[in-house]
Each structure stands twice: as C-alpha cells, then as structure tokens.
Design a protein around this motif. Structure first.
Motif, PDB file in Angstrom:
ATOM      1  N   LEU A 137       4.231   4.148   3.082  1.00 32.05           N
ATOM      2  CA  LEU A 137       4.588   2.905   2.471  1.00 32.05           C
ATOM      3  C   LEU A 137       4.023   1.963   3.616  1.00 32.05           C
ATOM      4  O   LEU A 137       4.994   1.541   4.844  1.00 32.05           O
ATOM      5  N   LEU A 138       3.906   0.623   3.372  1.00 35.41           N
ATOM      6  CA  LEU A 138       3.878  -1.051   2.952  1.00 35.41           C
ATOM      7  C   LEU A 138       4.206  -1.395   3.073  1.00 35.41           C
ATOM      8  O   LEU A 138       4.099  -1.968   1.616  1.00 35.41           O
ATOM      9  N   ILE A 139       5.898  -1.851   3.658  1.00 32.89           N
ATOM     10  CA  ILE A 139       6.028  -3.172   2.659  1.00 32.89           C
ATOM     11  C   ILE A 139       6.638  -3.849   3.235  1.00 32.89           C
ATOM     12  O   ILE A 139       6.079  -4.221   4.172  1.00 32.89           O
ATOM     13  N   ARG A 140       6.915  -5.224   2.092  1.00 31.53           N
ATOM     14  CA  ARG A 140       6.806  -6.880   2.555  1.00 31.53           C
ATOM     15  C   ARG A 140       7.627  -7.975   1.674  1.00 31.53           C
ATOM     16  O   ARG A 140       8.577  -7.217   0.647  1.00 31.53           O
ATOM     17  N   ALA A 141       7.907  -8.611   2.952  1.00 30.62           N
ATOM     18  CA  ALA A 141       9.360  -8.978   2.636  1.00 30.62           C
ATOM     19  C   ALA A 141       8.977 -10.474   2.772  1.00 30.62           C
ATOM     20  O   ALA A 141       8.378 -10.797   3.344  1.00 30.62           O
ATOM     21  N   TYR A 142       9.365 -10.885   2.014  1.00 25.92           N
ATOM     22  CA  TYR A 142       8.768 -12.842   2.413  1.00 25.92           C
ATOM     23  C   TYR A 142       9.861 -13.564   1.563  1.00 25.92           C
ATOM     24  O   TYR A 142      10.917 -12.893   0.746  1.00 25.92           O
ATOM     25  N   ALA A 161       1.078  -0.921  -0.273  1.00 24.47           N
ATOM     26  CA  ALA A 161      -0.023   0.102   0.079  1.00 24.47           C
ATOM     27  C   ALA A 161       1.077   1.701   0.095  1.00 24.47           C
ATOM     28  O   ALA A 161       1.777   0.923   0.548  1.00 24.47           O
ATOM     29  N   PRO A 162       0.661   1.953  -0.943  1.00 28.66           N
ATOM     30  CA  PRO A 162      -1.399   2.447  -1.391  1.00 28.66           C
ATOM     31  C   PRO A 162      -0.788   1.889  -2.709  1.00 28.66           C
ATOM     32  O   PRO A 162      -0.198   2.210  -3.647  1.00 28.66           O
ATOM     33  N   VAL A 163      -2.188   1.446  -3.155  1.00 29.01           N
ATOM     34  CA  VAL A 163      -1.820   0.677  -4.799  1.00 29.01           C
ATOM     35  C   VAL A 163      -2.487   2.256  -5.370  1.00 29.01           C
ATOM     36  O   VAL A 163      -1.512   2.091  -6.399  1.00 29.01           O
ATOM     37  N   ALA A 164      -2.892   3.197  -5.335  1.00 30.33           N
ATOM     38  CA  ALA A 164      -2.821   4.135  -6.063  1.00 30.33           C
ATOM     39  C   ALA A 164      -2.778   5.822  -5.527  1.00 30.33           C
ATOM     40  O   ALA A 164      -3.452   5.321  -4.235  1.00 30.33           O
ATOM     41  N   PRO A 165      -2.103   7.313  -5.706  1.00 31.78           N
ATOM     42  CA  PRO A 165      -1.940   6.957  -7.119  1.00 31.78           C
ATOM     43  C   PRO A 165       0.113   6.251  -6.757  1.00 31.78           C
ATOM     44  O   PRO A 165      -0.013   5.730  -5.600  1.00 31.78           O
ATOM     45  N   VAL A 166       0.480   5.717  -8.118  1.00 37.74           N
ATOM     46  CA  VAL A 166       1.277   5.131  -7.983  1.00 37.74           C
ATOM     47  C   VAL A 166       3.158   6.585  -7.806  1.00 37.74           C
ATOM     48  O   VAL A 166       3.104   6.636  -8.575  1.00 37.74           O
ATOM     49  N   LEU A 167       3.802   6.769  -6.474  1.00 33.01           N
ATOM     50  CA  LEU A 167       4.335   7.716  -6.239  1.00 33.01           C
ATOM     51  C   LEU A 167       5.996   7.086  -6.535  1.00 33.01           C
ATOM     52  O   LEU A 167       6.741   7.476  -6.571  1.00 33.01           O
ATOM     53  N   PHE A 168       5.813   6.011  -5.748  1.00 34.17           N
ATOM     54  CA  PHE A 168       7.224   4.994  -5.513  1.00 34.17           C
ATOM     55  C   PHE A 168       6.942   3.243  -5.969  1.00 34.17           C
ATOM     56  O   PHE A 168       5.802   3.258  -6.357  1.00 34.17           O
ATOM     57  N   ALA A 169       8.209   2.998  -6.484  1.00 31.42           N
ATOM     58  CA  ALA A 169       8.181   1.790  -6.475  1.00 31.42           C
ATOM     59  C   ALA A 169       9.300   1.259  -6.027  1.00 31.42           C
ATOM     60  O   ALA A 169      10.233   2.010  -5.023  1.00 31.42           O
ATOM     61  N   ILE A 170       9.466   0.228  -5.718  1.00 26.68           N
ATOM     62  CA  ILE A 170      10.644  -0.972  -4.594  1.00 26.68           C
ATOM     63  C   ILE A 170      11.364  -1.833  -5.734  1.00 26.68           C
ATOM     64  O   ILE A 170      11.132  -2.457  -6.764  1.00 26.68           O
ATOM     65  N   ASP A 171      12.719  -2.002  -5.079  1.00 24.33           N
ATOM     66  CA  ASP A 171      13.812  -3.156  -6.667  1.00 24.33           C
ATOM     67  C   ASP A 171      13.509  -4.569  -5.738  1.00 24.33           C
ATOM     68  O   ASP A 171      13.534  -4.037  -4.473  1.00 24.33           O
TER      69      ASP A 171
END
Length: 658
Positions: free
Chosen positions: A227-232, A198-208
């Motif tokens: 931003l809610l970041i998920r690591a798996y 999250a958030p889904v919109a607007p898309v202001l950031f992207a993660i490698d």
C-alpha cells in the motif's frame, strides 16, 4: 640580558624599531657605549573591534523549523587583525580558540567559530524561544575577546507533514473479516489527512482519512499487498508525504506447534559465560516449516535481561553472578516462558516453561583483615578475650568462614581461637521455589575470637605472632572445594608492674590470755593489700607454729588453747601471697604472741594489746616465683598418673600370676 618591561605592549603599526643605548664600565677602565636596535615585526595579534567588544551583543533570529546543525552565527577575522560577525565567509585561523562561557544551551560552537542549531532541531513551540550565549575568543598568547549573543527562535509558520516511519510491514492471518483494523499509520504536521494512492484495484483495504487506521474491506485470504499511503495538510495539499505499508496475509494453522522439551528445568553454574546455549528447542508444526516458527522469551525483567532467544536456542545474555544481593533477592532462580508461534500469531502458539537455578562456584579466596594487632595485659586470666579477627569473602554466602590457629594452643602459644562466632550458615540446598531473603534473614558475618588459655609473661615474650587460617566452607556445591588464606595476627603483652603485698604493720607484738582448752580464740586480723588488678590475698603460717596452736582463717589469726600452765611466747612468720598466674609475689609478717595461762595471777585481759618491739627483729624477705598450671593441665596430668598406676598394677599382677 635585555627583557621586555612588564605590562609593555608592542604595536608594529605604531613603532616598528627601538634604539637602546647601553653603557658598560669596569673598575679602573673607561666607559664603553654601544647601541642595540630592536625591530618589531607585525604578527597575528588578537584585537577586539568595537562591534565585537560591545556589551549590547548581537541578535540572530531563526525559524523553529530550521534544519538541525545549520550554521546560525560565525566569527571571522578581518584583514587588520580585528574580529567581527558575518553571515558567511572563510574559516577562522587555527591560532584562535572559541569557547562558550555558559554551557546550559542546546546550541553548539565549533572550533571554527560557527554557532550551529541543535542536533535534534528546535522545539516546535508556538512561542518565541530565546537563547543567550557568551562567546569568548582567545589566541595562543592568552589574549581574549568576549561578547554576548542572543538567538531568537521564531515559531514556524507552517510545519511540514512528515512520516516518522515511512516504511512499515505488518503480518495478519487469513480470516480477518470486513471492517477489522489491520494497522495504523501516523504522520506529523497540522491538519493531516490520509489517503491510499495504490493499489487502485482490487480494493482490499480502506483508510480513515483522519485517524490513519487501515481496515479490511472484505474477508482476507493469503495474499501480499503493498500500500502507498499519502499524508497531506488539508489546508495546504501541496504539503504532503508518502509512506509504504507491506501487508502479508498468512494462512492459519489449526494445530499449535509441538516442542521438545515441553518444559525446561536446569541448574547452571554462575561461571557460565554469556553466549552459552542452555537448550535448543525442537519444534514442529503440522502445516508450516521451521522457517515460519517464531520464538519469543516472556517473563520478568530480570529473566529477560539475563537470557535471550536466538531462533530456537535459549542462551545466556549476561553474567550470572551468584555473589550479589540482587541474585539473592531472586532466590538464585529465574523463571520465564518460551512462546513458539506459527507465523507470529498467538492463537497458534505453544508455551515452554523455563526454570533456571544458578549454583555457586567458589571463585575467591578469603581476605584477611586490614589490621590485626592486639594488646593484652600479662595478668589476663584464663579465657580472657584478646581480640576479634573479622575476615571477609567475596563469595556468597559471606558468613561461611571458619577460623583456626596454626600450631594450636600450647606453652609456646598460650592462645586459642573460636572456630566461628555467630550463627552457623544455612546449608546449600537448591530451593524448590524462588524465595527472596529479607534483610532480617541475613546471617551475621562470623568472627574469630582469640582468647588466653595459658600463663603470660612479658619478660619471656614481649609479643606473639599468631597465624590464623581463614577457610570458606559453604561457597560451592562440592563441599570439598574450599579455599583458605593465612593471616598474621600480632599479640603484644602489656607488662604489669610487680607489686608485693603490703601489710601494716609488718611486725606486731601481741599479748593474750589463754582460754579454755578446745576453744577458738581470735588473736588479730592482718591488714594487707596488693595491686588493684590482682586476685585475693592468701595467708600462710610458714614458721613458729610447730605445735599447731595457731591457724589462719583468711586474714584472721586463731589461737587454739591447750593444757600448758606456764606463760609461753610464740614468734610466728606469716607469708602473704598476691598476684595471679605466673606472676605471684609474697611478703612476710612477723607476729610475737605472748600467751598467759588462766591459772597465773596475771589479771585476765579481754582485749588484744599491740606493742611494737623496742628492738626491731631481723626479717628476711624472699620472693619466689611459683607457676600455677591451668586447670586443663592439672586434669591431663592427673589422668596420665591414673593411667600409669593402672598400667603398673596390671603388669605386677601378670608377673605374680606367672
């Protein structure tokens, strides 16, 4: 008194009662017999069971990812009093003590007999780790049991994915273009991948998904985003963790803040307490309020450890000890820079240079030497060194001590002390630039040399008690702020045995033939010696030389011939002086000289004949103590006499003129 035999061991389960037969008898009386019953009651006794007392020990296997401080092993009491090992159960009784014989292990043994995993967990290694423990159990009677325990830590089959920092906050300025790195997240685990939930919109950031770098997708404006970041684990997606990143995009300020003062230079005393405020900056920004200004102190580690920033205030962090080598190495100065930024962005920042000079404060009094007792022979000459007094001072510089003698030198105190010995201390200017003195620039610590300035006599004074004043002179900016201390110094006089000059022989009879008038005719040379440490011997004719025909040149007797035509005997008394100072001693030598004129028919003799008188004359030896004043006393007395005569002459002239 009935006592338990040494080495005896009681066991209530085997024998619970003993019957003792006691017999006693007094002289002349019948023997008496009684019985004493001793009952043994079962109690808490430490007994080692076979399993616990075995030398093979026990083995415990755990996984490397076990939770820190997890119980791995426990020693529990059994109903019959023995000890064994169990996985779970009730705590051990309070009368038992548990101890590890080897301390080189990260495992912990509690008072209840629990072996716990390390506080920080085991090392996540791929190899099996082994820890050997030697556990000892002891009761309050000193009985103990011990055994070996081997803990095998097996590598974890699947490490969990976790975030070391599950909550992060980052602040950036507007104007960041697309594709620029905003921040980066990191998670622990194998085959870690990242995704933004999250958030889904607007898309202001992207993660490698591999590196975890968060980049902007467009030019950012002043916004706030969570931003809610998920690591798996890519191979096990169920093994995952989440983290939140708060991103704040602030508006830019075109102008850097203005601060008053623009540069800060100050002198502070070393006694300034920590927490004191040195300066409060007054900074303003064109578009931001004071709450958006950030203050940071930059500089060498020494400056950052002694000072700190609390908002716009520069404060003292620790004590400023001037009296230390570390401070001297810094040149007693600290340099730093206060960086004032708007919104934490270095592009809109102002730098305020800081120069703080630490000034000395005379805090401590000089310290006397631990021992100040000297010994000097009573025959010591003027200016002889008695001893050296070395005081100390905790204030810097330590070479600023001066010495003085209370009462000054005089007949009652025939000693003086140098004001200071060694290089004089450097003055105390405030250095313009920090210069660290090297070890070669350190000045030697001053010492006070005590010297003899008068005659010494051990018969009048066995010892002298001197009072030396130590004064520090350059330990404060104010030269009037000095501190002193009185130190006791003991000078003992070493008696020198009196030894009269000795001449061989003491009585001589000489025969000479007079030479021509006006000549100098050597008669004899006196062989005398005094004490080894005395001065040179002096010779004086004290009797029998009324007409002045004889004189002494050193220890040589010279005859001055005259016009007398008949033989004439002379009986001379020569006084030989030895010693020095007020301890001079003398001896007498008798010389009988027969002088034969040249006109008599007595054949001329070119040799001197030494004959011992048949009748030993009576020689009276008298020893007289003479005081030879020192040179300074003679100079003062002469000057006083000249002034007195001049005064009398002026007075007489005035009277005659009237």
């Amino acid at each position: 008194q009935v006592t338990l035999r040494a080495g005896a061991e009681l066991d209530a389960r085997r024998v619970n009662q003993y019957t003792l037969i006691l017999r006693a008898a007094c002289p002349g009386e019948d023997e008496v017999e009684e019985r004493l019953f001793v009952r043994v009651i079962a109690g808490h006794v430490l007994r080692c069971e076979t399993l616990f007392a075995s030398t093979e020990g026990d083995v415990v296997q755990v996984m490397a990812d076990v939770v820190p401080r997890t119980p791995l092993y426990v020693v529990l009491p059994q109903p019959l009093g023995g000890l064994t090992v169990m996985g779970q159960g009730f705590p051990s009784p309070s009368f038992l003590q548990f101890r590890l014989q080897n301390g080189n292990t990260p495992l912990t043994l509690t008072r209840q007999g629990l072996v716990l995993a390390p506080d920080n967990g085991f090392d996540p290694s791929n190899d099996t780790q082994t820890f050997l423990l030697d556990i000892e159990v002891m009761d309050r009677h000193g009985h103990n049991c011990s055994r070996a325990l081997r803990v095998e830590v097996l590598p974890s089959r699947r490490p969990r994915v976790t975030f070391p920092e599950p909550h992060q906050a980052v602040t950036v300025t507007e104007g960041i273009g697309p594709g620029e790195v905003v921040t980066q997240v990191h998670a622990r685990g194998d085959n870690v991948r990242y995704a933004i939930l999250a958030p889904v919109a607007p898309v202001l950031f992207a993660i490698d998904e591999v590196t975890g770098e968060i980049r902007s997708t467009r030019r950012l404006q002043a916004i706030r985003a969570r931003l809610l970041i998920r690591a798996y684990n890519a191979l096990h997606p169920d093994d995952c963790a989440t983290a939140t990143v708060n991103v704040t995009v602030q508006g830019t300020d075109r102008l850097a803040p203005r601060c008053v003062p623009a540069i800060f230079v100050s002198q502070v005393p070393e006694t300034m307490s920590p927490g004191s405020t040195l300066v409060t900056l007054r900074c303003t920004s064109s578009t931001s309020t004071d709450g958006c200004l950030h203050y940071a102190l930059k500089g060498p580690p020494s400056s950052l450890s002694h000072f700190c920033m609390e908002g716009p205030q520069l404060k003292v962090n620790t004590t400023l000890d001037y009296d230390s080598e570390a401070m001297a190495a810094l040149g007693f100065q600290f340099t730093a820079t206060i960086v004032v930024t708007v919104g934490g962005q270095p592009r809109q920042s102002t730098r305020v240079p800081v120069l703080v000079t630490v000034t000395p404060v005379n805090e401590f009094r000089p310290v006397c030497p631990s021992s100040a007792t000297f010994t000097v022979p009573e025959t010591a000459a003027f200016g002889s060194l008695v001893g050296r007094v070395a005081g100390t001072d905790r204030d810097y510089p330590q070479e600023s001590l001066e010495y003085s003698l209370e009462g000054g030198p005089g007949p009652a105190q025939p000693f003086s002390i140098d004001r200071r010995t060694g290089e004089p201390p450097a003055p105390f200017p405030v250095p313009a630039t920090p210069m660290a003195p090297t070890s070669s620039q350190q000045l030697p610590a001053p010492i006070g040399e005590i010297r003899v300035v008068g005659p010494l006599d051990s018969q009048q004074h066995k010892s002298y008690r001197l009072v030396v004043r130590l004064t520090d002179t350059h330990n404060d900016l104010d030269p009037r702020k000095r501190q002193s201390r009185l130190c006791d110094v003991s000078v003992r006089l070493q008696a020198v045995p009196d030894q009269l000059p000795e001449c061989i022989p003491e009585v001589q009879e000489l025969r000479i033939t007079a030479g021509s008038p006006g000549s100098r005719q050597p008669v004899t040379r006196l062989l005398c010696h005094g004490s080894p440490d005395s001065a040179l011997l002096t010779y004086t004719i004290v009797g029998g030389n009324e007409d002045g025909r004889f004189r002494l040149e050193g220890n040589t007797l010279i005859y001055l011939p005259g016009d007398r035509a008949e033989p004439q005997p002379f009986v001379l008394l020569v006084e030989v002086w030895g010693g020095s100072g007020g301890r001079r001693r003398s001896s007498l030598v008798a010389l009988v000289v027969h002088v034969t004129p040249r006109s008599t028919p007595v054949p001329a003799s070119t040799t001197t004949q030494h004959t011992t008188l048949q009748k030993e004359p009576l020689v009276v030896l008298q020893t007289e103590a003479v005081w030879h004043p020192p040179a300074w006393f003679v100079a003062v007395l002469t000057l006083s006499g000249v002034l007195l005569l001049a005064t009398l002459g002026c007075t007489a002239r005035n009277l005659l003129c009237r």
